[in-house]
Design a protein around this motif. Structure first.
Motif, PDB file in Angstrom:
ATOM      1  N   SER A  81      35.552  66.199  59.279  1.00 33.13           N
ATOM      2  CA  SER A  81      34.782  66.672  60.757  1.00 33.13           C
ATOM      3  C   SER A  81      34.466  68.141  60.767  1.00 33.13           C
ATOM      4  O   SER A  81      34.844  68.850  59.543  1.00 33.13           O
ATOM      5  CB  SER A  81      36.291  65.724  61.145  1.00 33.13           C
ATOM      6  OG  SER A  81      37.275  66.824  61.497  1.00 33.13           O
ATOM      7  N   GLU A  82      34.274  68.130  62.168  1.00 34.20           N
ATOM      8  CA  GLU A  82      33.689  68.964  62.464  1.00 34.20           C
ATOM      9  C   GLU A  82      35.171  70.128  63.112  1.00 34.20           C
ATOM     10  O   GLU A  82      35.118  71.352  62.321  1.00 34.20           O
ATOM     11  CB  GLU A  82      32.978  69.443  63.508  1.00 34.20           C
ATOM     12  CG  GLU A  82      31.616  68.738  63.818  1.00 34.20           C
ATOM     13  CD  GLU A  82      30.668  69.455  62.337  1.00 34.20           C
ATOM     14  OE1 GLU A  82      30.705  70.759  62.752  1.00 34.20           O
ATOM     15  OE2 GLU A  82      29.722  69.240  61.783  1.00 34.20           O
ATOM     16  N   THR A  83      35.972  69.165  62.864  1.00 33.45           N
ATOM     17  CA  THR A  83      37.300  70.433  62.815  1.00 33.45           C
ATOM     18  C   THR A  83      37.716  70.619  61.780  1.00 33.45           C
ATOM     19  O   THR A  83      37.816  71.656  62.282  1.00 33.45           O
ATOM     20  CB  THR A  83      38.645  69.671  64.233  1.00 33.45           C
ATOM     21  OG1 THR A  83      37.478  68.518  65.584  1.00 33.45           O
ATOM     22  CG2 THR A  83      39.759  69.762  64.167  1.00 33.45           C
ATOM     23  N   GLU A  84      37.368  70.228  60.264  1.00 37.11           N
ATOM     24  CA  GLU A  84      38.294  70.215  59.901  1.00 37.11           C
ATOM     25  C   GLU A  84      37.171  71.586  59.490  1.00 37.11           C
ATOM     26  O   GLU A  84      37.602  72.994  58.083  1.00 37.11           O
ATOM     27  CB  GLU A  84      37.942  69.105  58.413  1.00 37.11           C
ATOM     28  CG  GLU A  84      38.914  68.383  58.541  1.00 37.11           C
ATOM     29  CD  GLU A  84      38.646  67.345  57.703  1.00 37.11           C
ATOM     30  OE1 GLU A  84      39.530  66.782  57.143  1.00 37.11           O
ATOM     31  OE2 GLU A  84      37.786  66.230  58.099  1.00 37.11           O
ATOM     32  N   LYS A 143      37.239  77.963  58.823  1.00 34.29           N
ATOM     33  CA  LYS A 143      36.108  78.944  58.630  1.00 34.29           C
ATOM     34  C   LYS A 143      37.968  80.408  59.032  1.00 34.29           C
ATOM     35  O   LYS A 143      37.595  80.527  59.524  1.00 34.29           O
ATOM     36  CB  LYS A 143      35.292  78.964  60.351  1.00 34.29           C
ATOM     37  CG  LYS A 143      34.039  78.418  59.119  1.00 34.29           C
ATOM     38  CD  LYS A 143      33.037  78.417  60.370  1.00 34.29           C
ATOM     39  CE  LYS A 143      32.694  77.200  61.537  1.00 34.29           C
ATOM     40  NZ  LYS A 143      31.748  77.102  61.737  1.00 34.29           N
ATOM     41  N   ASP A 144      38.383  79.181  60.441  1.00 31.57           N
ATOM     42  CA  ASP A 144      39.333  79.814  60.229  1.00 31.57           C
ATOM     43  C   ASP A 144      40.701  80.668  59.978  1.00 31.57           C
ATOM     44  O   ASP A 144      41.607  81.696  60.255  1.00 31.57           O
ATOM     45  CB  ASP A 144      40.134  79.391  62.299  1.00 31.57           C
ATOM     46  CG  ASP A 144      39.190  78.585  63.302  1.00 31.57           C
ATOM     47  OD1 ASP A 144      38.543  79.633  63.231  1.00 31.57           O
ATOM     48  OD2 ASP A 144      39.586  78.492  64.231  1.00 31.57           O
ATOM     49  N   ASN A 145      40.372  79.693  58.709  1.00 33.43           N
ATOM     50  CA  ASN A 145      41.548  80.189  57.745  1.00 33.43           C
ATOM     51  C   ASN A 145      41.454  81.189  57.130  1.00 33.43           C
ATOM     52  O   ASN A 145      41.977  82.109  56.238  1.00 33.43           O
ATOM     53  CB  ASN A 145      42.343  78.936  56.734  1.00 33.43           C
ATOM     54  CG  ASN A 145      43.205  79.327  56.141  1.00 33.43           C
ATOM     55  OD1 ASN A 145      44.187  79.721  56.580  1.00 33.43           O
ATOM     56  ND2 ASN A 145      43.026  78.878  55.043  1.00 33.43           N
ATOM     57  N   VAL A 196      34.859  67.439  51.973  1.00 28.20           N
ATOM     58  CA  VAL A 196      33.675  66.570  50.967  1.00 28.20           C
ATOM     59  C   VAL A 196      32.005  65.134  51.895  1.00 28.20           C
ATOM     60  O   VAL A 196      32.916  65.112  52.060  1.00 28.20           O
ATOM     61  CB  VAL A 196      35.246  65.398  50.737  1.00 28.20           C
ATOM     62  CG1 VAL A 196      34.040  64.362  49.747  1.00 28.20           C
ATOM     63  CG2 VAL A 196      36.490  65.955  49.988  1.00 28.20           C
ATOM     64  N   TYR A 197      31.748  65.837  50.907  1.00 31.04           N
ATOM     65  CA  TYR A 197      30.367  64.921  51.768  1.00 31.04           C
ATOM     66  C   TYR A 197      29.642  64.265  50.322  1.00 31.04           C
ATOM     67  O   TYR A 197      30.078  64.397  49.454  1.00 31.04           O
ATOM     68  CB  TYR A 197      29.250  66.852  52.585  1.00 31.04           C
ATOM     69  CG  TYR A 197      30.355  67.294  53.704  1.00 31.04           C
ATOM     70  CD1 TYR A 197      29.608  67.143  54.209  1.00 31.04           C
ATOM     71  CD2 TYR A 197      30.531  68.279  52.634  1.00 31.04           C
ATOM     72  CE1 TYR A 197      30.699  67.543  55.278  1.00 31.04           C
ATOM     73  CE2 TYR A 197      31.289  68.980  53.449  1.00 31.04           C
ATOM     74  CZ  TYR A 197      31.481  68.708  55.009  1.00 31.04           C
ATOM     75  OH  TYR A 197      31.607  69.121  56.177  1.00 31.04           O
TER      76      TYR A 197
END
Length: 507
Positions: free
Chosen positions: A325-328, A333-335, A490-491
């Motif tokens: 998801s975009e949230t993940e 990025k925030d990490n 994963v993609y």
């Protein structure tokens, strides 16, 4: 230096694919540091020397002798592993013989089974030309899995085949699906309207798998071997493959996958497609071509090649599964810390490595690589990374004497642990390729090392593409779930994985 034991099985020829599988199993045995299971050719002896596994017994082996050399710290475990290897050779061979008929020569096989129309050659390179020519003389198509066949001999084979309207796939052709039968490394892909010709084995696997996941499929996947699109060869198999697919009634779309050939080969390919009354898609990775017409298009990436091919052949929407998801992505990025900025890519083959560099270059970023887009950024595969670095772990320097990285993950795991120690690294980007011929549980291999990596650096993001279909023997869902549980983004597309890695690292 550990204990070494050697076993030479006289006059016990086995092909390289068979021996790679045995080698992989032996190296996982208790107490084994490294192993070589290969024929006693001069080329293989050089590989043993480079791997530190050359022994006096091995030096006396002939090209038709099977050599097993095992190294480990404990002598008793080494000897036990040697017996295990021997049992595997004969047990696996027995199992294969029970499910297939064996013949002493191509001629004898054809005489007993005249309907055979394709011969797969997997011998040491020095013998491959002879065997391939024997098959062509019997009017059979040929796939040459073997490598190290001189270019001049490849050209002789292909010109002879062309005159008889036969295919020579390879040398060094790792992937093909012909008449719904997979050869070499391949995924279980649904039948459908797209015919693929490719000089990039992993590229073929990516595009055919994406077509399958989107709900379409293929009529055939013809692997030409990477040298075919060089001017020395002239794209002979590429052109023959296009012509065969053009007359195949079930093939509605022709898709071509390759690293950039010369402009001459591109123009000749376009000329052939202009004479074909079927839509066509060309993805010469990194080559910026303008569409020739509404029915002959250039695709920018591997995912684009699958999408355009799908759209030519289907009325429904091209849609891939969404595993992340975009949230993940935002959380990844925030990490990161303010000092983390670079991408390190570890790939099982040159195609995805090359595509990743191309995607990065579109954002003005040049990556160092052992298979570089720009030779000013060339480094050795074992050299230390710097800034953005992507490594083709299927390059010759990594596969001398050991199985392909789709099977054996040792160098990738070692490299990953080294990369996460660099506090400026933001993303580790990698691929996992499923299908026959590949490691049967590749996700577990990577999850194991990712857990260790997080104990070293818990800020790094891991981004992966999983190349495969729901019918592959490893179980696509199971592989994805293992990686997701380990916190990997994963993609299903190597293109999308590279784009997300850039989004995170260059935020």
């Amino acid at each position: 230096m550990g204990n070494k034991s050697t076993l030479v099985l006289k006059n016990e020829y086995r092909d390289s694919v068979f021996l790679m599988r045995i080698n992989e199993l032996v190296e996982k045995a208790d107490g084994v540091t490294k192993a070589a299971v290969m024929m006693g050719t001069e080329a293989n002896k050089e590989l043993m020397k480079e791997a530190g596994l050359y022994t006096e017994e091995a030096s006396k082996a002939g090209p038709n002798d099977l050599v097993i050399v095992i190294e480990g710290e404990d002598e008793s475990l080494v000897n036990k592993a040697l017996e295990y290897a021997k049992k595997l050779v004969y047990k696996t061979e027995k199992e294969e013989k029970e499910t297939s008929q064996g013949y002493l020569s191509i001629r004898s096989a054809v005489s007993f089974e005249p309907d055979i129309d394709l011969v797969l050659i997997s011998t040491p390179g020095e013998y491959a030309y002879r065997e391939a020519m024997r098959a062509l003389l019997l009017n059979k198509h040929v796939m040459i899995f073997s490598s190290n066949v001189p270019l001049e001999k490849e050209k002789v084979l292909k010109n002879y085949a062309k005159a008889k309207n036969l295919l020579v796939m390879g040398p060094d052709a790792g992937t093909a699906i012909i008449g719904s039968v997979g050869l070499g490394f391949f995924n279980v892909v649904k039948e459908g309207p797209v015919g693929v010709v490719g000089a990039a084995g992993t590229g073929i696997q990516v595009v055919t798998s994406l077509l399958d996941l989107a709900g379409s499929g293929i009529t055939a996947a013809i692997g030409t071997g990477s040298n075919d699109v060089k001017e020395d060869i002239g794209g002979i198999t590429l052109k023959t493959g296009i012509n065969m697919l053009s007359s195949h009634p079930k093939t509605k779309v022709i898709t071509i996958i390759s690293k950039p050939p010369s402009e001459k080969i591109v123009n000749e390919t376009v000329d052939i497609l202009l004479k074909v009354n079927k839509p066509a898609v060309m993805n010469f990775i990194g080559f910026k071509g303008k569409d020739i017409s509404n029915s002959i298009k250039f695709a920018d990436t591997l995912e684009d090649a699958a999408r355009v091919s799908f759209n030519f052949a289907n009325r429904k929407e091209f849609k891939l599964p969404e595993w992340t998801s975009e949230t993940e992505v935002k959380e990844a990025k925030d990490n990161l810390t303010s000092k983390q900025y670079y991408i390190r890519g570890l790939f099982s083959g040159g195609t995805i490595c090359y595509e990743t560099q191309y995607i990065m270059s579109k954002k003005g970023i040049k990556a160092y690589s052992n298979s570089p887009l720009d030779n000013n950024y060339k480094i050795g595969g074992f050299d230390s990374s710097k800034e953005d670095t992507v490594i083709d772990m299927g390059a010759e320097e990594f596969v001398r004497g050991i199985p392909h990285p789709m099977i054996d993950f040792r160098f990738r795991k070692e490299r990953l642990l080294k990369e996460v120690k660099d506090k400026e690294v933001a993303v580790i980007l990698f691929d996992i390729v499923l299908g026959y011929g590949a490691n049967m549980n590749p996700a577990s291999e990577m999850v194991e090392v990712i857990k260790k990596a997080r104990s070293i650096n818990d800020k790094v993001s891991f981004v992966a593409s999983v190349i495969g279909t729901e019918n592959d023997p490893q179980g696509l869902k199971t592989q994805v779930e293992q990686l997701k549980d380990a916190g990997v983004l994963v993609y299903p597309s190597s293109t999308k994985a590279a784009q997300v890695a850039l989004e995170i690292a260059k935020r």
